[in-house]
Design a protein around this motif. Structure first.
Motif, PDB file in Angstrom:
ATOM      1  N   TYR A  60      -7.830   6.958  -4.393  1.00 42.33           N
ATOM      2  CA  TYR A  60      -7.065   7.607  -3.334  1.00 42.33           C
ATOM      3  C   TYR A  60      -7.734   7.398  -1.975  1.00 42.33           C
ATOM      4  CZ  TYR A  60      -4.712  11.214  -0.626  1.00 42.33           C
ATOM      5  OH  TYR A  60      -3.999  11.886   0.350  1.00 42.33           O
ATOM      6  N   GLU A  61      -9.039   7.598  -1.908  1.00 45.48           N
ATOM      7  CA  GLU A  61      -9.768   7.429  -0.642  1.00 45.48           C
ATOM      8  C   GLU A  61      -9.725   5.978  -0.167  1.00 45.48           C
ATOM      9  OE1 GLU A  61     -10.917   9.757   1.375  1.00 45.48           O
ATOM     10  OE2 GLU A  61     -10.177  11.246  -0.050  1.00 45.48           O
ATOM     11  N   LYS A  62      -9.838   5.032  -1.094  1.00 40.24           N
ATOM     12  CA  LYS A  62      -9.749   3.622  -0.726  1.00 40.24           C
ATOM     13  C   LYS A  62      -8.356   3.296  -0.203  1.00 40.24           C
ATOM     14  CE  LYS A  62     -10.495  -1.099  -2.322  1.00 40.24           C
ATOM     15  NZ  LYS A  62     -10.408  -1.551  -0.963  1.00 40.24           N
ATOM     16  N   LEU A  63      -7.348   3.828  -0.850  1.00 41.72           N
ATOM     17  CA  LEU A  63      -5.971   3.599  -0.427  1.00 41.72           C
ATOM     18  C   LEU A  63      -5.731   4.148   0.977  1.00 41.72           C
ATOM     19  CD1 LEU A  63      -3.026   2.774  -0.990  1.00 41.72           C
ATOM     20  CD2 LEU A  63      -2.719   4.995  -2.090  1.00 41.72           C
ATOM     21  N   LEU A  69       0.828  -1.210   0.000  1.00 40.65           N
ATOM     22  CA  LEU A  69       0.000   0.000   0.000  1.00 40.65           C
ATOM     23  C   LEU A  69       0.865   1.264   0.000  1.00 40.65           C
ATOM     24  CD1 LEU A  69      -2.775  -1.139   2.510  1.00 40.65           C
ATOM     25  CD2 LEU A  69      -3.077  -0.701   0.059  1.00 40.65           C
ATOM     26  N   ASN A  70       1.967   1.233   0.749  1.00 41.25           N
ATOM     27  CA  ASN A  70       2.877   2.385   0.762  1.00 41.25           C
ATOM     28  C   ASN A  70       3.490   2.623  -0.619  1.00 41.25           C
ATOM     29  OD1 ASN A  70       2.570   3.250   3.423  1.00 41.25           O
ATOM     30  ND2 ASN A  70       4.048   1.765   4.174  1.00 41.25           N
ATOM     31  N   GLU A  71       3.827   1.548  -1.324  1.00 44.68           N
ATOM     32  CA  GLU A  71       4.363   1.680  -2.685  1.00 44.68           C
ATOM     33  C   GLU A  71       3.290   2.232  -3.629  1.00 44.68           C
ATOM     34  OE1 GLU A  71       7.548   1.317  -3.876  1.00 44.68           O
ATOM     35  OE2 GLU A  71       7.979   1.203  -1.724  1.00 44.68           O
ATOM     36  N   LEU A  72       2.074   1.739  -3.487  1.00 39.45           N
ATOM     37  CA  LEU A  72       0.966   2.218  -4.309  1.00 39.45           C
ATOM     38  C   LEU A  72       0.696   3.696  -4.051  1.00 39.45           C
ATOM     39  CD1 LEU A  72      -1.208   1.428  -6.359  1.00 39.45           C
ATOM     40  CD2 LEU A  72      -2.663   0.746  -4.438  1.00 39.45           C
TER      41      LEU A  72
END
Length: 90
Positions: free
Chosen positions: A41-44, A26-29
């Protein structure tokens, strides 16, 4: 400095390893997702928050169960090969 302070079971290690890998992914994404893609963006952001809470909950639960040593300014690490838990400090 690293000090071995405990060990977790294979099942416990797998649980935290899955959370660790998800958090890293997730941090890479997050590095490539633009705020312009608001839904993604909100889901992430939501997933990062939930995963972070689960990750910290795992550490809190295991520390309480195994009564791991702790000190101010230190943190714990798990060795995914040996299942050893380290207290890492200066």
């Amino acid at each position: 400095m690293k000090k071995v302070i405990g060990k977790v079971t294979e099942e416990e290690k797998c649980e935290v390893q899955q959370l660790f890998e998800r958090q890293n992914g997730l941090n890479e994404l997050a590095k490539i997702v633009s705020v312009d893609n608001e839904a993604l963006y909100e889901k992430l952001v939501k997933d990062l928050g939930e995963t972070g809470v689960k990750f910290q909950d795992w550490w809190n639960r295991m520390a309480d169960y195994y009564q791991w040593e702790n000190r101010e300014g230190a943190h714990w690490e798990v060795d995914f090969v040996t299942n050893d838990i380290y207290l890492v400090y200066e």
